[in-house]
Design an enzyme around this catalytic site. Structure first.
Site, PDB file in Angstrom:
ATOM      1  N   ALA A  64      56.672  61.473  64.341  1.00 42.25           N
ATOM      2  CA  ALA A  64      56.996  60.060  64.203  1.00 42.25           C
ATOM      3  C   ALA A  64      58.393  59.840  64.783  1.00 42.25           C
ATOM      4  CB  ALA A  64      56.963  59.684  62.732  1.00 42.25           C
ATOM      5  N   GLY A 107      54.195  64.164  62.930  1.00 40.17           N
ATOM      6  CA  GLY A 107      53.122  63.224  63.231  1.00 40.17           C
ATOM      7  C   GLY A 107      52.287  63.643  64.444  1.00 40.17           C
ATOM      8  N   GLU A 110      49.834  65.939  63.112  1.00 37.01           N
ATOM      9  CA  GLU A 110      48.939  65.140  62.269  1.00 37.01           C
ATOM     10  C   GLU A 110      47.984  64.311  63.124  1.00 37.01           C
ATOM     11  OE1 GLU A 110      52.545  63.825  60.235  1.00 37.01           O
ATOM     12  OE2 GLU A 110      51.499  64.134  58.344  1.00 37.01           O
ATOM     13  N   GLU A 130      58.976  68.139  58.805  1.00 45.89           N
ATOM     14  CA  GLU A 130      59.574  66.996  58.092  1.00 45.89           C
ATOM     15  C   GLU A 130      60.575  67.425  57.040  1.00 45.89           C
ATOM     16  OE1 GLU A 130      56.335  67.413  58.689  1.00 45.89           O
ATOM     17  OE2 GLU A 130      55.482  65.562  59.475  1.00 45.89           O
TER      18      GLU A 130
HETATM   19  N1  CAA Z   1      61.759  60.923  67.139  1.00 48.70           N
HETATM   20  C1  CAA Z   1      62.604  60.279  67.952  1.00 48.70           C
HETATM   21  N2  CAA Z   1      63.100  60.827  69.087  1.00 48.70           N
HETATM   22  C2  CAA Z   1      62.721  62.077  69.381  1.00 48.70           C
HETATM   23  C3  CAA Z   1      61.859  62.808  68.571  1.00 48.70           C
HETATM   24  C4  CAA Z   1      61.347  62.180  67.391  1.00 48.70           C
HETATM   25  N3  CAA Z   1      60.470  62.763  66.582  1.00 48.70           N
HETATM   26  N4  CAA Z   1      61.678  64.033  69.121  1.00 48.70           N
HETATM   27  C5  CAA Z   1      62.423  64.061  70.241  1.00 48.70           C
HETATM   28  N5  CAA Z   1      63.047  62.876  70.411  1.00 48.70           N
HETATM   29  C6  CAA Z   1      63.965  62.478  71.476  1.00 48.70           C
HETATM   30  C7  CAA Z   1      65.322  63.138  71.329  1.00 48.70           C
HETATM   31  O1  CAA Z   1      66.114  62.428  70.411  1.00 48.70           O
HETATM   32  C8  CAA Z   1      65.833  63.071  72.729  1.00 48.70           C
HETATM   33  O2  CAA Z   1      66.285  61.761  72.971  1.00 48.70           O
HETATM   34  P1  CAA Z   1      67.656  61.508  73.847  1.00 48.70           P
HETATM   35  O3  CAA Z   1      67.280  62.016  75.212  1.00 48.70           O
HETATM   36  O4  CAA Z   1      67.806  60.036  73.764  1.00 48.70           O
HETATM   37  O5  CAA Z   1      68.711  62.315  73.181  1.00 48.70           O
HETATM   38  C9  CAA Z   1      64.584  63.287  73.580  1.00 48.70           C
HETATM   39  O6  CAA Z   1      63.480  62.967  72.727  1.00 48.70           O
HETATM   40  C10 CAA Z   1      64.411  64.705  74.040  1.00 48.70           C
HETATM   41  O7  CAA Z   1      64.515  65.540  72.916  1.00 48.70           O
HETATM   42  P2  CAA Z   1      65.293  66.943  72.935  1.00 48.70           P
HETATM   43  O8  CAA Z   1      66.490  66.858  73.812  1.00 48.70           O
HETATM   44  O9  CAA Z   1      65.499  67.355  71.515  1.00 48.70           O
HETATM   45  O10 CAA Z   1      64.172  67.843  73.646  1.00 48.70           O
HETATM   46  P3  CAA Z   1      63.932  69.412  73.538  1.00 48.70           P
HETATM   47  O11 CAA Z   1      62.875  69.720  74.533  1.00 48.70           O
HETATM   48  O12 CAA Z   1      65.222  70.166  73.578  1.00 48.70           O
HETATM   49  O13 CAA Z   1      63.345  69.627  72.031  1.00 48.70           O
HETATM   50  C11 CAA Z   1      61.844  69.149  70.205  1.00 48.70           C
HETATM   51  C12 CAA Z   1      62.068  69.127  71.726  1.00 48.70           C
HETATM   52  C13 CAA Z   1      61.843  70.585  69.656  1.00 48.70           C
HETATM   53  C14 CAA Z   1      60.483  68.510  69.976  1.00 48.70           C
HETATM   54  C15 CAA Z   1      62.977  68.353  69.480  1.00 48.70           C
HETATM   55  O14 CAA Z   1      63.128  67.120  70.141  1.00 48.70           O
HETATM   56  C16 CAA Z   1      62.681  68.065  68.026  1.00 48.70           C
HETATM   57  O15 CAA Z   1      62.880  68.918  67.177  1.00 48.70           O
HETATM   58  N6  CAA Z   1      62.213  66.820  67.723  1.00 48.70           N
HETATM   59  C17 CAA Z   1      61.980  66.386  66.377  1.00 48.70           C
HETATM   60  C18 CAA Z   1      60.755  67.024  65.759  1.00 48.70           C
HETATM   61  C19 CAA Z   1      60.551  66.504  64.348  1.00 48.70           C
HETATM   62  O16 CAA Z   1      61.362  66.646  63.478  1.00 48.70           O
HETATM   63  N7  CAA Z   1      59.359  65.878  64.115  1.00 48.70           N
HETATM   64  C20 CAA Z   1      59.011  65.313  62.838  1.00 48.70           C
HETATM   65  C21 CAA Z   1      59.312  63.840  62.841  1.00 48.70           C
HETATM   66  S1  CAA Z   1      59.084  63.076  61.246  1.00 48.70           S
HETATM   67  C22 CAA Z   1      57.423  62.868  61.149  1.00 48.70           C
HETATM   68  O17 CAA Z   1      56.677  63.136  62.063  1.00 48.70           O
HETATM   69  C23 CAA Z   1      56.929  62.278  59.837  1.00 48.70           C
HETATM   70  C24 CAA Z   1      55.454  62.271  59.696  1.00 48.70           C
HETATM   71  O18 CAA Z   1      54.877  63.000  58.938  1.00 48.70           O
HETATM   72  C25 CAA Z   1      54.633  61.356  60.467  1.00 48.70           C
END
Ligand code: CAA
Length: 256
Positions: A64, A107, A110, A130
């Site tokens: 998400a 998400g 999911e 999460e």
């Molecule tokens: N939400 C918003 N933005 C996100 C995102 C997310 N879940 N995942 C990545 N992005 C954005 C980053 O903020 C970044 O934006 P900027 O360029 O503006 O800084 C861009 O995407 C690229 O991300 P990274 O530089 O981090 O890319 P990477 O290849 O080095 O890493 C990754 C990729 C491992 C997926 C890392 O981005 C990450 O850990 N993302 C978050 C994963 C996460 O925590 N997901 C759970 C979300 S909560 C949820 O999903 C609740 C639910 O149950 C529905």
């Protein structure tokens, strides 16, 4: 402005590509609404026999959209029933294949689990991170993951927030097939075409019957299956499928 999803119909198959590659396909409300609104009419179309949902090479979806959620209050989340729109996607009746390359986190994992079959590229990484954000899965992860892979692995992934690779995901039953990344879409499309070539009532009934196994006891589930099996004898596709076998020819299913 870029469209949040790209929907492309190829014969009886509809390919749906999540289209926020720069944000690793983070699932914001726009994507959720677009999936619900654009796929609903296709779901009802008897000419559509299978969906393939995919992302980019790097990310199926990284969860998400954290930036969209970060400042929300409890009452905003609760009153809007935030994420409820995803139930529309899960409820689509046409078979759906998730073709996962790269990250399927939170998400994203999911969303893949809302599909009927997951094909993983050898680059795929799955996880429910999460907990690292101070929350828990909110799009069904704690329920679907536990049903699909069992309590031990679900607890491990959800409590530690670690990722698992495609091999582990296949071993624990989350993923149906692992394919080389460059073959992912070709393999997913081929399977989708095969599914879409069958009678739609039969494929819809088949996925409903399998899903039922995750919801009810075996006795109830077998009764449900039997009723669906009997009901399919009211379809022209059953007559065609069986006649074609007897006449030693290929069937021509018309979705009737
Ligand atoms: N939400 C918003 N933005 C996100 C995102 C997310 N879940 N995942 C990545 N992005 C954005 C980053 O903020 C970044 O934006 P900027 O360029 O503006 O800084 C861009 O995407 C690229 O991300 P990274 O530089 O981090 O890319 P990477 O290849 O080095 O890493 C990754 C990729 C491992 C997926 C890392 O981005 C990450 O850990 N993302 C978050 C994963 C996460 O925590 N997901 C759970 C979300 S909560 C949820 O999903 C609740 C639910 O149950 C529905």
């Amino acid at each position: 402005m870029e469209k949040p999803i790209i929907v492309e119909r190829q014969g009886r198959v509809v390919i749906v590509r999540l289209n926020r590659p720069a944000a690793r396909n983070a699932l914001n409300s726009e994507i959720m609404l677009a999936l619900g609104n654009e796929l609903a009419p296709l779901d009802r179309d008897p000419g559509v026999g299978c969906f393939v949902i995919t992302g980019s090479d790097k990310a199926f979806a990284a969860g998400a959209d954290i930036k969209e959620m970060a400042e929300k209050s409890f009452s905003e989340m609760y009153n809007d029933d935030f994420f409820a729109g995803w139930d529309r996607f899960a409820a689509l009746r046409t078979p759906k294949i998730a073709a996962v390359s790269g990250y399927a986190l939170g998400g994203g994992c999911e969303l893949a689990m809302m599909c009927d079959i997951i094909f993983a590229a050898d680059t795929a990484m799955f996880g429910q991170p999460e907990i690292k954000l101070g929350v828990i899965p909110g799009m069904g992860g704690s329920q679907r993951l536990t049903r699909l892979v069992g309590k031990a692995k679900a607890m491990d992934l959800i409590l530690t927030g670690r990722m698992m690779d495609a091999t582990e995901a296949e071993r624990c039953g989350l993923v149906a097939r692992i394919v080389p990344a460059e073959r992912l879409m070709a393999e997913a499309f081929q399977a989708a075409e095969t599914i879409a070539g069958y009678g739609k009532a039969a494929t819809t009934a088949a996925r409903e019957a399998v899903d039922r196994a995750l919801e009810v006891g075996q006795r109830e589930g077998i009764l449900f299956e039997r009723r669906l099996f009997h009901a399919l004898f009211a379809t022209a596709d059953q007559k065609e499928g069986m006649a074609a076998f007897v006449e030693k020819r290929s069937p021509n299913f018309e979705g009737k």
